[in-house]
Design a protein around this motif. Structure first.
Motif, PDB file in Angstrom:
ATOM      1  N   SER A 109       1.163  -1.462   0.105  1.00 32.79           N
ATOM      2  CA  SER A 109       0.162  -0.063  -0.102  1.00 32.79           C
ATOM      3  C   SER A 109       0.841   0.975   0.228  1.00 32.79           C
ATOM      4  O   SER A 109       0.635   2.424  -0.504  1.00 32.79           O
ATOM      5  N   ILE A 382      -5.940   1.020   5.289  1.00 28.06           N
ATOM      6  CA  ILE A 382      -5.442   1.012   4.393  1.00 28.06           C
ATOM      7  C   ILE A 382      -5.221   0.045   4.112  1.00 28.06           C
ATOM      8  O   ILE A 382      -5.176  -0.661   2.460  1.00 28.06           O
ATOM      9  N   GLU A 386      -6.539  -2.186   0.579  1.00 28.66           N
ATOM     10  CA  GLU A 386      -5.440  -2.893  -0.529  1.00 28.66           C
ATOM     11  C   GLU A 386      -5.882  -4.173  -0.819  1.00 28.66           C
ATOM     12  O   GLU A 386      -5.953  -4.742  -1.710  1.00 28.66           O
ATOM     13  N   TYR A 387      -5.957  -4.828   0.117  1.00 27.16           N
ATOM     14  CA  TYR A 387      -5.783  -6.497  -0.439  1.00 27.16           C
ATOM     15  C   TYR A 387      -7.604  -7.564  -0.893  1.00 27.16           C
ATOM     16  O   TYR A 387      -7.280  -8.225  -1.272  1.00 27.16           O
ATOM     17  N   LEU A 390      -9.603  -3.420  -3.443  1.00 32.32           N
ATOM     18  CA  LEU A 390      -8.271  -3.201  -4.573  1.00 32.32           C
ATOM     19  C   LEU A 390      -7.343  -4.350  -5.619  1.00 32.32           C
ATOM     20  O   LEU A 390      -8.196  -3.819  -6.504  1.00 32.32           O
ATOM     21  N   ARG A 391      -7.072  -5.121  -4.554  1.00 37.03           N
ATOM     22  CA  ARG A 391      -6.586  -6.448  -5.652  1.00 37.03           C
ATOM     23  C   ARG A 391      -7.243  -8.007  -5.166  1.00 37.03           C
ATOM     24  O   ARG A 391      -6.050  -7.940  -5.602  1.00 37.03           O
ATOM     25  N   ASN A 411       3.881   5.528  -2.408  1.00 38.82           N
ATOM     26  CA  ASN A 411       2.728   6.311  -2.383  1.00 38.82           C
ATOM     27  C   ASN A 411       1.516   7.053  -2.204  1.00 38.82           C
ATOM     28  O   ASN A 411       1.341   7.291  -0.925  1.00 38.82           O
ATOM     29  N   ALA A 414      -1.667   6.581  -0.066  1.00 37.14           N
ATOM     30  CA  ALA A 414      -1.963   6.062   1.000  1.00 37.14           C
ATOM     31  C   ALA A 414      -1.363   6.265   2.082  1.00 37.14           C
ATOM     32  O   ALA A 414      -2.003   6.661   3.209  1.00 37.14           O
ATOM     33  N   TYR A 444      -8.667   6.523   0.922  1.00 38.57           N
ATOM     34  CA  TYR A 444      -7.837   5.337   0.444  1.00 38.57           C
ATOM     35  C   TYR A 444      -8.496   5.499  -0.731  1.00 38.57           C
ATOM     36  O   TYR A 444      -7.576   5.075  -1.838  1.00 38.57           O
ATOM     37  N   THR A 448      -7.071   6.814  -4.509  1.00 37.14           N
ATOM     38  CA  THR A 448      -6.550   5.884  -5.811  1.00 37.14           C
ATOM     39  C   THR A 448      -7.664   5.896  -6.207  1.00 37.14           C
ATOM     40  O   THR A 448      -7.055   5.860  -7.983  1.00 37.14           O
ATOM     41  N   LYS A 458      -1.825   2.179  -8.647  1.00 39.26           N
ATOM     42  CA  LYS A 458      -2.637   1.032  -9.396  1.00 39.26           C
ATOM     43  C   LYS A 458      -2.815   0.078 -10.070  1.00 39.26           C
ATOM     44  O   LYS A 458      -3.760  -0.943 -10.212  1.00 39.26           O
ATOM     45  N   THR A 461      -4.946  -3.050  -9.390  1.00 37.36           N
ATOM     46  CA  THR A 461      -6.244  -3.150  -8.961  1.00 37.36           C
ATOM     47  C   THR A 461      -6.742  -2.807  -9.810  1.00 37.36           C
ATOM     48  O   THR A 461      -7.030  -2.581 -10.520  1.00 37.36           O
TER      49      THR A 461
END
Length: 467
Positions: A109, A382, A386-387, A390-391, A411, A414, A444, A448, A458, A461
């Motif tokens: 992140s 965050i 993210e995990y 986003l991903r 980043n 973040a 966040y 993003t 990015k 993601t």
């Protein structure tokens, strides 16, 4: 679960030969995981039964008046434990599946350079807690020495240094020694606390009922502030959940790992908080070591209880306060593990823990927790955003170790989200942790999605193809 681990075999083989990365920071292979479920549970029991948590319970009694009565205390504790266990189970997943430590998880992140900033926000409070627990242990060791020598020896500073040196030596043996110490300590300390609980019930029940059980308390801000303080006390630990789950044997489902957190925290933390509040009510003293001496008016029993306090201080440091800052120092300085763990212990010597354990400062300890957890709430939010969002739980582990890969640098999304979340948390510090989690996570996602459109972070993601 073995399938998940197998998907990282190729990456692990490449990372194992990466230059400039200490062995302690490389992903744990399936063969390198030796901690079983039972030992893992005992580890968290050992972490929970400590004088810091007892002091937190004692902080409920201010000038002889309980801020929360017994029912409000238990309700707040139940809510906090449920939230803690949920965050633990969610945030430990990446470390469990890939074997990476928390300081490497942060790179996902914050970027490789940005992770240094966020990792310090976990490492510095751990060092202060390390010193705090060692001072409590040193105080108890001094009580033992005074009784044995008939009062001719009385020097908490020397005992503090001795405790610290012992912990440094133990920590040099790595996580295996930690798991062993925790199993032994958790059993011994729980037996001791059951005994103290019995004394409090049989000899001091009237004053406890008057000052705590029948207290008016509050279901308002003090109630919610205690939930936040309770969670804040664990915020640093479940933030670095990967540091622990990477040591756990493979093949354990997500639900079962959640149970491995919930059960020991409920048993240990709930019991210790209760005894802390009872001790403060019965003795009028918020320092648990001194309160024990008042309540248990027998030199031989005091020696026994003090021994358990020493073991408890060592136990909680071995789990919560040594490994995370050691990894941070290893990451920043490129030191080997043994050198870094020694530096961690020496830094804890200079953390001025005696300020936090003064009779008038139990409330200050709670404020300290609330302040640093204001930053930790946004960070854990965050990481989870993210995990999971986003991903979609897909991370190329090799990229996290590649100094020239997609996670190099900072980043900005973040870092800004962390500051925005912390800023919002400070607007109402008593509720800072949950405010930071919500605001930091939302910030966040929005940053993003809409800011820094050419950001390389990015890549991979859900916003990668959105311009």
């Amino acid at each position: 679960m073995s399938t998940n681990l197998e998907s990282y075999v190729t990456e692990e083989m490449q990372i194992q030969h990466a230059e400039g990365v200490d062995e302690s920071l490389k992903p744990k292979t399936e063969e390198g995981r030796t901690v079983g479920p039972i030992s893992y549970m005992f580890m968290w029991i050992g972490d929970g039964v400590n004088l810091g948590n007892m002091t937190l319970g004692a902080s409920l009694i201010v000038a002889g008046t309980a801020m929360l009565n017994i029912f409000q205390t238990f309700a707040a504790a139940a809510i906090a434990i449920a939230i803690i266990s949920t965050f633990f189970a969610l945030n430990d997943r990446l470390g469990y599946r890939t074997g990476i430590p928390y300081v490497v998880q942060l790179r996902m992140s914050f970027g490789i350079k940005g992770s240094v900033i966020s990792s310090l926000l976990r490492g510095i409070p751990a060092i202060i807690w390390y010193g705090f627990q060692s001072w409590i242990g040193g105080t108890a060791l001094n009580e033992i020495a005074k009784i044995i020598t008939g009062g001719s020896f009385d020097n908490v500073v020397i005992c503090f240094v001795v405790i610290q040196l012992v912990q440094i030596v133990l920590s040099l043996f790595g996580f295996h020694a930690i798991a062993w110490v925790e199993t032994l300590a958790s059993v011994v300390i729980m037996l001791a606390l059951v005994y103290v609980f019995g004394i409090l019930l049989t000899s001091h029940s009237d004053v406890i009922v008057e000052k705590w059980v029948h207290a008016e308390g509050s279901w308002g801000l003090p109630f919610f502030a205690f939930i936040m303080m309770f969670m804040g006390n664990y915020a640093a630990i479940f933030l670095s959940a990967a540091d622990y789950s990477r040591e756990l044997k493979s093949g354990i489902s997500d639900k079962k790992r959640g149970f491995l957190y919930f059960s020991p925290i409920l048993i240990a933390y709930g019991f210790v908080l209760t005894i802390g509040a009872m001790l403060a009510s019965a003795s009028g003293n918020s320092n648990p070591v001194k309160a024990f001496a008042i309540v248990v008016d027998n030199p031989y029993i005091t020696v026994g209880v003090s021994v358990f306090i020493v073991i408890g201080a060592v136990a909680v440091n071995m789990v919560a306060n040594i490994i995370p800052p050691t990894y941070v120092i290893t990451l920043i300085t490129k030191m080997k593990y043994k050198a870094a763990v020694t530096i961690t212990g020496l830094l804890a010597l200079g953390s001025f823990p005696w300020v936090l354990v003064q009779d008038s400062s139990a409330k200050g300890l709670g404020m300290f927790i609330l302040i640093y957890s204001a930053f930790l709430g946004p960070i854990v939010s965050i990481l989870l955003v993210e995990y999971y969002i986003l991903r979609k739980q897909k991370v190329n582990v090799e990229d996290l170790y590649n100094e020239d890969g997609p996670f190099t640098g900072y980043n900005p999304c973040a870092l800004l989200a962390m500051l925005i979340g912390a800023g919002a948390a400070f607007m109402k510090v008593e509720l800072g942790w949950i405010i930071g989690v919500v605001v930091g996570g939302i910030a966040y996602i929005l940053l993003t999605r809409f800011a820094f459109k050419d950001s390389k972070f990015k890549k991979g993601t859900i916003f990668e193809k959105i311009q």
